[in-house]
Structures are given as structure tokens and as C-alpha cells.
Design a protein around this motif. Structure first.
Motif, short mmCIF file in Angstrom:
data_model
loop_
_atom_site.label_atom_id
_atom_site.label_comp_id
_atom_site.label_asym_id
_atom_site.label_seq_id
_atom_site.Cartn_x
_atom_site.Cartn_y
_atom_site.Cartn_z
N ALA A 162 0.74 -0.76 -0.17
CA ALA A 162 -0.17 0.12 0.00
C ALA A 162 1.12 0.88 -0.08
N ARG A 163 0.41 1.91 -0.70
CA ARG A 163 0.72 3.51 -0.56
C ARG A 163 0.22 5.14 -0.90
N VAL A 164 0.44 5.11 0.80
CA VAL A 164 -0.57 6.63 0.49
C VAL A 164 0.16 7.84 0.59
N SER A 165 -0.51 9.31 -0.45
CA SER A 165 -0.02 9.75 -1.39
C SER A 165 -1.08 11.02 -0.87
N THR A 166 -0.59 12.44 -0.98
CA THR A 166 -1.97 13.22 -0.50
C THR A 166 -1.06 14.59 -1.52
N THR A 167 -2.03 15.11 -2.01
CA THR A 167 -1.59 15.92 -3.07
C THR A 167 -2.98 17.61 -2.82
N GLY A 168 -2.38 18.91 -3.15
CA GLY A 168 -3.17 19.81 -2.67
C GLY A 168 -2.89 21.08 -1.66
N PRO A 169 -3.14 21.82 -1.14
CA PRO A 169 -3.19 22.67 -0.31
C PRO A 169 -3.75 22.42 1.02
N GLU A 170 -2.70 22.27 2.29
CA GLU A 170 -3.10 21.97 3.10
C GLU A 170 -4.96 21.92 3.97
N GLY A 171 -5.62 21.30 4.46
CA GLY A 171 -7.16 21.60 4.55
C GLY A 171 -7.52 21.19 3.45
N GLU A 172 -7.38 21.20 2.38
CA GLU A 172 -8.31 21.17 0.75
C GLU A 172 -7.26 20.00 0.44
N GLU A 173 -6.57 18.90 1.36
CA GLU A 173 -5.58 17.89 0.82
C GLU A 173 -6.79 16.02 0.45
N THR A 174 -6.23 15.97 -0.86
CA THR A 174 -6.75 14.53 -1.68
C THR A 174 -5.46 13.74 -0.98
N VAL A 175 -6.14 12.66 -0.18
CA VAL A 175 -5.61 11.54 -0.13
C VAL A 175 -5.83 10.42 -0.84
N SER A 176 -4.82 9.66 -1.20
CA SER A 176 -4.90 8.32 -2.40
C SER A 176 -4.20 7.68 -1.13
N ILE A 177 -5.02 6.38 -0.73
CA ILE A 177 -4.33 5.04 -0.78
C ILE A 177 -4.18 4.12 -1.48
N VAL A 178 -3.82 3.94 -2.55
CA VAL A 178 -3.27 2.56 -3.16
C VAL A 178 -2.91 1.46 -2.62
N LEU A 179 -4.03 0.32 -3.15
CA LEU A 179 -3.65 -0.74 -1.81
C LEU A 179 -3.39 -2.08 -3.69
N TYR A 180 -1.39 -2.45 -3.32
CA TYR A 180 -1.58 -3.58 -4.54
C TYR A 180 -1.92 -4.33 -3.78
N GLY A 181 -2.39 -6.19 -5.19
CA GLY A 181 -1.63 -7.67 -5.07
C GLY A 181 -0.44 -7.90 -5.33
N PRO A 182 0.09 -9.36 -4.39
CA PRO A 182 1.96 -9.26 -5.12
C PRO A 182 1.77 -9.48 -6.14
N ASP A 183 1.00 -9.49 -7.18
CA ASP A 183 1.74 -9.24 -8.93
C ASP A 183 2.50 -7.38 -8.42
N GLY A 184 2.21 -6.80 -7.81
CA GLY A 184 1.77 -5.16 -7.68
C GLY A 184 0.92 -4.77 -8.56
N LYS A 185 0.24 -4.94 -8.99
CA LYS A 185 -0.71 -4.14 -9.68
C LYS A 185 -1.63 -3.74 -8.90
N PRO A 186 -2.21 -2.47 -8.99
CA PRO A 186 -3.07 -2.15 -8.16
C PRO A 186 -4.49 -3.04 -8.00
N LEU A 187 -5.20 -3.11 -6.99
CA LEU A 187 -6.17 -3.81 -6.43
C LEU A 187 -7.41 -3.40 -7.10
N ASP A 188 -8.16 -4.70 -8.01
CA ASP A 188 -9.55 -3.98 -9.01
C ASP A 188 -10.12 -5.06 -8.10
#
Length: 170
Positions: A100-126
Motif C-alpha cells: 500500500a502507498r499513501v500520497s497526498t496532493t493539494g494545499p493543507e486543509g484541502e488535501e486529497t488523500v490517495s491510498i493505493v492497495l497492491y496485490g502480490p503481483d504489484g498491480k493495484p487491486l481491482d
């Protein structure tokens, strides 16, 4: 469920994505960590974040959820700050573990959080590889909880390649 989210709107595109704190909150990190471990029956995962304060907060919660996922006693290997390529390389080096990888974009207080989950194959879960199951667990308030203290996992730091080279040179 305390502080519910719109699971259909937030849990999509390989993980969870939303404006903080309006659409997504810190507990979502815990929920995703626990659900990732139990859905994929993982005893070891790798995680990373983008370095911003909000990313660190969600990352910490995700790690705690993962180590408290039912009876799995999951070992969470944290790369701390790392980009997606570094995380994927570490997942492969560890024998193809989920991540899993957590990233944040946008100005503080209006941030967008993305938490991408990956399977053992290295691909994002679908939808077919676990995301639909995770969404259902969260939406129905069935987030896994630990069965007892002895089933609790642990968090370990995974060395960055530069740290490994320093250790080998000593």
C-alpha cells in the motif's frame, strides 16, 4: 460505524481516494490495512507514503490496522517515504507481497488523500482482486478486528537501497 464514509465514492480506482477531512478520515487507513491483510490472507505487506504530514498520519493508521487484522500476525515492512517504483521493487524483493502507498496532493486543509492497495503481483487491486470485498467489508461495518494480543503483528522498517549499500560497505 463511527464516522462512516461513502464507500462507493471513496473506495475505487485501486484503493481509497478523497478530500481530507470531508470525504475521507484517518480511520480509513486503519480499515484499509486490516481489510487488505484479511482479504488477501497476507502475513507480510510492504507500505510507503509520500512524506507529507497527512500522508504520514494515514500511513501510521494503515500500519496499525494491518498488524491488528484478526489472527494473521502480519508483519508490516514500512519503507517510510518512497515513490511507487521503490515500493513495487521492495514488494517484488520480498517475494511478491501485497502493499500500500499513501500520497497526498493539494494545499493543507484541502488535501486529497490517495491510498493505493497492491496485490502480490504489484498491480493495484481491482474489483476482482479484492477491492470489491474490501469496499463491502467497510460499507457493512465488518472491518476485521484482532482476536487476541498474541495474534498481533509488528511493524518493521524496510531498508531503502541506499541504506542497504551503506550496510554492505561497512
Amino acid at each position: 460505524m463511527l464516522n462512516p464514509i461513502n464507500a462507493d465514492a471513496v473506495i475505487r480506482d485501486g484503493g481509497a481516494h478523497g478530500r481530507f477531512p470531508d470525504e475521507i478520515h484517518e480511520a480509513v487507513g486503519w480499515w484499509l490495512g486490516a481489510c487488505l491483510v484479511t482479504t488477501l490472507k497476507a502475513h507480510r505487506i510492504a507500505v510507503a507514503h509520500g512524506g507529507r504530514a497527512t500522508s504520514v498520519l494515514f500511513h501510521q493508521r494503515l500500519c496499525r490496522g494491518a498488524i491488528n487484522a484478526q489472527h494473521y500476525a502480519c508483519t508490516v515492512l514500512t519503507l517510510r517515504v518512497a515513490d511507487e517504483d521503490t515500493l513495487l521493487r521492495a514488494m517484488a524483493e520480498l517475494g511478491g507481497v501485497p502493499g500500500a502507498r499513501v500520497s497526498t496532493t493539494g494545499p493543507e486543509g484541502e488535501e486529497t488523500v490517495s491510498i493505493v492497495l497492491y496485490g502480490p503481483d504489484g498491480k493495484p487491486l481491482d474489483e476482482d482482486t479484492g477491492l470489491a470485498s474490501i469496499r463491502h467489508l467497510i460499507a457493512s461495518d465488518r472491518v476485521p478486528i484482532p482476536v487476541n494480543e498474541t495474534a498481533k503483528g509488528r511493524i518493521e522498517h524496510y531498508p531503502h537501497p541506499a541504506e542497504q549499500e551503506k550496510g554492505a560497505a561497512r
